[in-house]
Design an enzyme around this catalytic site. Sequence first.
Site, PDB file in Angstrom:
ATOM      1  N   GLU A 267      -6.352 -11.849   6.610  1.00  0.00           N
ATOM      2  CA  GLU A 267      -7.180 -10.636   6.608  1.00  0.00           C
ATOM      3  C   GLU A 267      -8.410 -10.778   5.718  1.00  0.00           C
ATOM      4  O   GLU A 267      -9.015  -9.783   5.329  1.00  0.00           O
ATOM      5  CB  GLU A 267      -6.335  -9.436   6.183  1.00  0.00           C
ATOM      6  CG  GLU A 267      -5.481  -9.671   4.955  1.00  0.00           C
ATOM      7  CD  GLU A 267      -4.483  -8.553   4.699  1.00  0.00           C
ATOM      8  OE1 GLU A 267      -4.594  -7.487   5.338  1.00  0.00           O
ATOM      9  OE2 GLU A 267      -3.596  -8.738   3.847  1.00  0.00           O
TER      10      GLU A 267
ATOM     11  N   ASP B 182      -8.435  -4.856   6.980  1.00  0.00           N
ATOM     12  CA  ASP B 182      -8.983  -5.676   5.899  1.00  0.00           C
ATOM     13  C   ASP B 182      -9.839  -6.809   6.445  1.00  0.00           C
ATOM     14  O   ASP B 182     -10.835  -7.204   5.830  1.00  0.00           O
ATOM     15  CB  ASP B 182      -7.856  -6.245   5.027  1.00  0.00           C
ATOM     16  CG  ASP B 182      -7.353  -5.229   4.009  1.00  0.00           C
ATOM     17  OD1 ASP B 182      -8.062  -4.247   3.743  1.00  0.00           O
ATOM     18  OD2 ASP B 182      -6.248  -5.416   3.484  1.00  0.00           O
TER      19      ASP B 182
ATOM     20  N   HIS C 208       0.807  -1.218   0.000  1.00  0.00           N
ATOM     21  CA  HIS C 208       0.000   0.000   0.000  1.00  0.00           C
ATOM     22  C   HIS C 208       0.844   1.274   0.000  1.00  0.00           C
ATOM     23  O   HIS C 208       0.306   2.364  -0.201  1.00  0.00           O
ATOM     24  CB  HIS C 208      -0.929   0.021   1.212  1.00  0.00           C
ATOM     25  CG  HIS C 208      -1.978  -1.041   1.191  1.00  0.00           C
ATOM     26  ND1 HIS C 208      -2.883  -1.167   0.166  1.00  0.00           N
ATOM     27  CD2 HIS C 208      -2.267  -2.037   2.067  1.00  0.00           C
ATOM     28  CE1 HIS C 208      -3.692  -2.188   0.408  1.00  0.00           C
ATOM     29  NE2 HIS C 208      -3.334  -2.736   1.560  1.00  0.00           N
TER      30      HIS C 208
ATOM     31  N   GLN D 148      -0.115 -12.935   6.262  1.00  0.00           N
ATOM     32  CA  GLN D 148      -1.226 -12.140   6.768  1.00  0.00           C
ATOM     33  C   GLN D 148      -2.562 -12.853   6.556  1.00  0.00           C
ATOM     34  O   GLN D 148      -2.859 -13.333   5.456  1.00  0.00           O
ATOM     35  CB  GLN D 148      -1.274 -10.781   6.077  1.00  0.00           C
ATOM     36  CG  GLN D 148      -0.280  -9.786   6.648  1.00  0.00           C
ATOM     37  CD  GLN D 148      -0.602  -8.367   6.229  1.00  0.00           C
ATOM     38  OE1 GLN D 148      -0.060  -7.869   5.264  1.00  0.00           O
ATOM     39  NE2 GLN D 148      -1.481  -7.703   6.977  1.00  0.00           N
TER      40      GLN D 148
END
Length: 268
Positions: free
Chosen positions: A164, A190, A60, A162
Amino acid sequence: MTRSYPTAHTTQIQNSRLRVLNKIKAGEFPLMTFMALPSVRMAQIVALTGVDGIIIDCEHGHIGDEAMHNSVAAISSLGVSPVIRIRGPAHDILKRALDTGAHGIMVPQINNAEEARQVVASSKFPPQGVRGQGSAFPAIGHALTTPEYMKSANETIVTMIQIETRAGVENVEEIAAVDGVDLIFIGPNDLAQSLLGYVPARGDEPEFVKAVDKIINAARKHGKWAGRMVNNGTAAKEARERYDTVAITGDTKAIQNWYMAEFDIARS
């Protein structure tokens, strides 16, 4: 649970430069933060705050290949562990990130065990994986020669997955069981969006709480470390009871928060 190869959990290799690995193995709750701005100077400034690991956000953040390489070099030279959050689990992206000399990788939105196995394969040299060697740079971030790095990388680079998404939560048992996955990291924003349809979560929603519990329990059951992102030091302190490490927000939020607080005071 038997393992065919040493991992970050079981390695006997000692390298004082690997700050996050050394602290998490010692149960010392290393603190990390995200970095989204493409600046060597920002990397140096954040590295000198007392943080243990800086997650260079190539998912991001505004960070391309050049800034990724420069940030890893700046961070590791100051005795802090650079971790790269890549933008996806593709083999070439993983290879490129690891060739910077990162001490760890973080892979977002893993949904099932097959994706986790592909991440591990791409991040390990043969015979454990399919990572190729051809760069002089990765050894530098570990303060090693290339032959020394080749012998140690498979069991000292921390592979963070991750969770999410709803699918990730549903399959977290199988994901956590994958050999070579070292740390399960919760992306709360998320995860909230996927489960609840809004961000941020209040934190007390039954479905969200149940999902977090399931992720942590799966990590513990399969002998993996657990971590998450938190918004401030108070939340980080509270997280010590359940997690092995946390990332306290990031550079952009830290800058905004400081300015907004000071402007509020100035205008009051």
